[in-house]
Design a protein around this motif. Structure first.
Motif, mmCIF file in Angstrom:
data_model
loop_
_atom_site.group_PDB
_atom_site.id
_atom_site.type_symbol
_atom_site.label_atom_id
_atom_site.label_comp_id
_atom_site.label_asym_id
_atom_site.label_seq_id
_atom_site.Cartn_x
_atom_site.Cartn_y
_atom_site.Cartn_z
ATOM 1 N N LEU A 73 -4.171 5.454 -10.418
ATOM 2 C CA LEU A 73 -3.273 4.742 -9.518
ATOM 3 C C LEU A 73 -1.923 4.594 -10.202
ATOM 4 O O LEU A 73 -1.840 4.124 -11.334
ATOM 5 C CB LEU A 73 -3.851 3.368 -9.195
ATOM 6 C CG LEU A 73 -3.006 2.419 -8.359
ATOM 7 C CD1 LEU A 73 -2.631 3.040 -7.033
ATOM 8 C CD2 LEU A 73 -3.758 1.124 -8.126
ATOM 9 N N GLU B 264 0.833 -1.210 0.000
ATOM 10 C CA GLU B 264 0.000 0.000 0.000
ATOM 11 C C GLU B 264 0.868 1.261 0.000
ATOM 12 O O GLU B 264 0.528 2.259 -0.633
ATOM 13 C CB GLU B 264 -0.909 -0.033 1.235
ATOM 14 C CG GLU B 264 -1.964 1.055 1.275
ATOM 15 C CD GLU B 264 -3.046 0.909 0.212
ATOM 16 O OE1 GLU B 264 -3.306 1.915 -0.473
ATOM 17 O OE2 GLU B 264 -3.619 -0.178 0.079
ATOM 18 N N ALA C 27 -6.962 -0.846 -8.322
ATOM 19 C CA ALA C 27 -5.980 -1.685 -7.629
ATOM 20 C C ALA C 27 -5.997 -3.110 -8.174
ATOM 21 O O ALA C 27 -4.947 -3.710 -8.406
ATOM 22 C CB ALA C 27 -6.254 -1.680 -6.134
ATOM 23 N N VAL D 217 -10.264 7.691 -10.511
ATOM 24 C CA VAL D 217 -9.072 7.320 -9.764
ATOM 25 C C VAL D 217 -7.924 7.047 -10.721
ATOM 26 O O VAL D 217 -8.100 6.380 -11.741
ATOM 27 C CB VAL D 217 -9.349 6.035 -8.943
ATOM 28 C CG1 VAL D 217 -8.083 5.507 -8.314
ATOM 29 C CG2 VAL D 217 -10.393 6.308 -7.887
ATOM 30 N N TRP E 263 -1.977 7.515 -5.313
ATOM 31 C CA TRP E 263 -3.354 7.721 -5.769
ATOM 32 C C TRP E 263 -3.557 9.170 -6.183
ATOM 33 O O TRP E 263 -3.018 10.073 -5.569
ATOM 34 C CB TRP E 263 -4.336 7.416 -4.633
ATOM 35 C CG TRP E 263 -4.258 6.001 -4.140
ATOM 36 C CD1 TRP E 263 -3.507 5.541 -3.113
ATOM 37 C CD2 TRP E 263 -4.972 4.866 -4.635
ATOM 38 N NE1 TRP E 263 -3.715 4.192 -2.943
ATOM 39 C CE2 TRP E 263 -4.604 3.758 -3.856
ATOM 40 C CE3 TRP E 263 -5.899 4.691 -5.675
ATOM 41 C CZ2 TRP E 263 -5.110 2.488 -4.076
ATOM 42 C CZ3 TRP E 263 -6.406 3.428 -5.879
ATOM 43 C CH2 TRP E 263 -6.019 2.340 -5.087
ATOM 44 N N THR F 9 0.768 3.418 -14.824
ATOM 45 C CA THR F 9 -0.438 4.130 -14.395
ATOM 46 C C THR F 9 -1.690 3.377 -14.832
ATOM 47 O O THR F 9 -1.766 2.905 -15.965
ATOM 48 C CB THR F 9 -0.459 5.542 -15.023
ATOM 49 O OG1 THR F 9 0.776 6.184 -14.734
ATOM 50 C CG2 THR F 9 -1.594 6.369 -14.473
ATOM 51 N N ARG G 211 -11.422 2.960 -6.761
ATOM 52 C CA ARG G 211 -10.113 2.658 -6.158
ATOM 53 C C ARG G 211 -9.880 1.149 -6.182
ATOM 54 O O ARG G 211 -8.806 0.680 -6.524
ATOM 55 C CB ARG G 211 -10.069 3.135 -4.699
ATOM 56 C CG ARG G 211 -9.905 4.616 -4.564
ATOM 57 C CD ARG G 211 -9.893 5.018 -3.116
ATOM 58 N NE ARG G 211 -8.722 4.466 -2.428
ATOM 59 C CZ ARG G 211 -7.988 5.149 -1.556
ATOM 60 N NH1 ARG G 211 -8.301 6.388 -1.271
ATOM 61 N NH2 ARG G 211 -6.967 4.593 -0.978
ATOM 62 N N LEU H 155 1.905 2.698 -3.486
ATOM 63 C CA LEU H 155 0.872 3.095 -4.444
ATOM 64 C C LEU H 155 0.602 4.594 -4.322
ATOM 65 O O LEU H 155 0.437 5.115 -3.230
ATOM 66 C CB LEU H 155 -0.421 2.320 -4.184
ATOM 67 C CG LEU H 155 -0.314 0.793 -4.256
ATOM 68 C CD1 LEU H 155 -1.656 0.168 -3.962
ATOM 69 C CD2 LEU H 155 0.184 0.351 -5.613
#
Length: 145
Positions: free
Chosen positions: A45, A18, A94, A43, A23, A77, A90, A21
Motif C-alpha cells: 500500500l 480511498e 490500511a 499487499v 495498491w 509504503t 489489505r 491509496l
C-alpha cells in the motif's frame, strides 16, 4: 475491524481517502499450499504523503519530517503478507498505514518543566545515607581510627 471500503480514520475527523491509496499485489511467501503459487496475496500500500490534500498542512509537514527515513519521493509504503487472503492483508496494510500516520502527525509532547526537590526531602535523604554508611562501617572489624 471496520470494512474494507475506506476511508480509514487517522485521528479526529481526518481520515485516509480511498482515492489517494495506491495498491499493488504480488505473490506472497510463506504458508498457503498450492494456492500460494497462484494468488497475489501480498499487499503493498502506497500513500503519496508529499502531494496529499487530505491532511492539514501542519500534520503533513510533521509527518514528512518524522517519516523522512521511510519515504521514497514523498511516498510512504506499507507491506502486509501475514494472512493467506489478500482481503485480510489489505485490511492489515490500511490499518498499519493509518496507525503510522496517526503517530507521525501527533503533536509533540509538552516540554518537561524541571521541578525542584524540596530541601527537607534532600536533607532527609542525605541523613539516611549517612546513617546507613555508619551502620556498615560499624560492622567491619577493622579500626578506621
Amino acid at each position: 475491524m471496520y470494512g474494507m471500503s475506506g476511508p480509514f480514520p487517522i485521528r479526529g475527523s481526518v481520515s485516509l481517502p480511498e482515492a489517494e491509496l495506491m495498491w499493488r499485489f504480488s505473490r506472497s511467501s510463506g504458508p498457503g499450499g498450492q494456492h500460494v503459487n497462484t494468488s497475489d496475496s501480498q499487499v503493498e500500500l502506497r500513500f503519496d504523503l508529499a502531494r496529499t490534500e487530505a491532511l492539514p498542512e501542519v500534520w503533513k509537514q510533521r509527518a514528512l519530517e518524522r517519516l523522512a527515513g521511510r519515504l521514497t519521493d514523498g511516498v510512504v509504503t506499507v507491506r502486509a503478507s501475514e494472512h493467506r487472503s489478500q482481503w485480510r492483508n489489505r485490511e492489515t496494510a490500511a490499518v498499519r498505514l493509518a496507525a503510522l500516520l496517526a503517530e507521525a502527525t501527533a503533536p509533540p509532547p509538552k516540554p518537561r518543566r524541571p521541578t525542584r526537590i524540596p530541601r527537607g526531602i534532600n536533607e532527609r535523604r542525605l541523613r539516611e545515607k549517612k546513617q546507613r554508611s555508619d551502620t556498615k562501617r560499624g560492622r567491619s572489624a577493622r579500626d578506621w581510627g
